[in-house]
Motif scaffolding. Sequence first.
Motif, PDB file in Angstrom:
ATOM      1  N   LYS A  11       0.851  -1.188   0.000  1.00  0.00           N
ATOM      2  CA  LYS A  11       0.000   0.000   0.000  1.00  0.00           C
ATOM      3  C   LYS A  11       0.883   1.233   0.000  1.00  0.00           C
ATOM      4  O   LYS A  11       1.645   1.474   0.932  1.00  0.00           O
ATOM      5  N   TYR A  13       0.872   5.491  -0.639  1.00  0.00           N
ATOM      6  CA  TYR A  13       0.046   6.691  -0.750  1.00  0.00           C
ATOM      7  C   TYR A  13       0.659   7.636  -1.788  1.00  0.00           C
ATOM      8  O   TYR A  13       1.625   7.275  -2.472  1.00  0.00           O
ATOM      9  N   GLY A  42       1.527   0.118  10.231  1.00  0.00           N
ATOM     10  CA  GLY A  42       0.745  -0.359   9.092  1.00  0.00           C
ATOM     11  C   GLY A  42      -0.289  -1.410   9.419  1.00  0.00           C
ATOM     12  O   GLY A  42      -0.974  -1.919   8.530  1.00  0.00           O
ATOM     13  N   THR A  45      -3.870  -0.206   8.561  1.00  0.00           N
ATOM     14  CA  THR A  45      -3.949  -0.085   7.103  1.00  0.00           C
ATOM     15  C   THR A  45      -4.115  -1.463   6.471  1.00  0.00           C
ATOM     16  O   THR A  45      -4.934  -1.650   5.561  1.00  0.00           O
ATOM     17  N   GLU A  54      -9.382   0.258   2.052  1.00  0.00           N
ATOM     18  CA  GLU A  54      -8.176   0.833   1.456  1.00  0.00           C
ATOM     19  C   GLU A  54      -7.872   0.073   0.176  1.00  0.00           C
ATOM     20  O   GLU A  54      -7.949  -1.162   0.140  1.00  0.00           O
TER      21      GLU A  54
END
Length: 454
Positions: A11, A13, A42, A45, A54
């Motif tokens: 992941k 951003y 994390g 997330t 997400e």
Amino acid sequence: MASITLNNLVKKYGDGFPAVNDISIDIADGEFIILVGPSGCGKSTLLRMIVGLEDITDGDLLINGERVNEKAPRDRNLAMVFQNYALYPHLTVYENIAFPLRLAKGKHSEDEVNRLVTDAASTLELTEHLQRKPANLSGGQRQRVAMGRAIVRQADAFLFDEPLSNLDAKLRGQMRSEISQMQRRLGITSVYVTHDQTEAMTLGDRVAVLKKGELQQIASPRELYEQPVNLFVAGFIGSPSMNFLPATIEGNTLHTSLGDLEIPASKAEKAAGRKVVLVGLRPEFFEDAKLVEDHKHANGTTFTATLTHTEWLGNEQYGYINFDPAPEMRDVLNSLAREMDADELRPQIVVTLDAASRIRGGREAEIWLDTRKLHLFDAESGENLTRDAEAGAQLTREANEERAEEIATAQQADEERGSGTGEQTTSGRPAATVQAGAPRSSGATAAGGKHTAG
């Protein structure tokens, strides 16, 4: 119910920073996995990537073998329990629990809704509160309502995002027990995010330790505690945390700020060729030398130290010993502290003493150390040089076998209660089949490898 597979999940951003970086875990059907680590590691997330809140930048997420990267959260059949309960204040407990069933318009008859809600309420001891509003409930009761809403959905898995962090210490202990018993009875796959040591060590089949978006080790709580793969895991798991003492090694002797410590040759061989190591010492490795039985003295070494103070807790007491590390070792300790979300690691040794010990602060005392159990870490890489991977894997295999037996016993007792009253099993769900004696592999390796549970 479902198995969940994470294949090299990433992941990133907008700034390109990987909040989750190449994480691979296989979560078996019915397994209880804990995600733990310091703030910003994390873990939340990763949980939100599983449920679909997400987007996944790279890698594959599979539920029961089906890739679900692009599926909307509502199509993944996963139930999430949030930290803030997310209850509707104007609805009764009954209607809050029934809400996801009402949302699926026409799918459930009124009789079925009533059965599922009352069954979940009975499981969570909420039957007496079904007509109350959330404002009139305690924090623990509100969290049980949130769990009831997850149960009635008959989801394939439960996802918990720090569900107990808003509760006081006593309620957290009670709710830990309730979540554990509920998961055993339902046998449902569960992924649980926490920063709390006790929750991590008591709830899960396996615990995944994360640092800066990377998986450090995944194993049973006992394997993490007794056979940590590196400095970070060793320092993060356990309360009080592991002590780290800089040392130089010569033969079978560690030269430390506490004096010379004789260690087993098998330990010393693992650190051969290294000038400096960090010695990992759990507080319980120590004892008042006067209280150690004669036959045990040969299993350790004794040194003299002056404790700054002691803390008596009734069943045991803690003693504190300050030491002065070399400047370069202080930098190593402070770097480790920052990784664990602390300002610094104080140059201090915490020792556990018997409640009967008369050692007091300010006095010189003889302390015994069980050198068979200590760990030696590479000061640069943080690798645990003395880790016994096979012994660690065996601990996880044994934990899995014991857990399977516990689940089978809990479900059998639940079925017997149900048959005695003519009711169905909890939440109308058939009991999960758990095969005792088919342990899952521990997958206890550093980040980047595949961590299986099958």
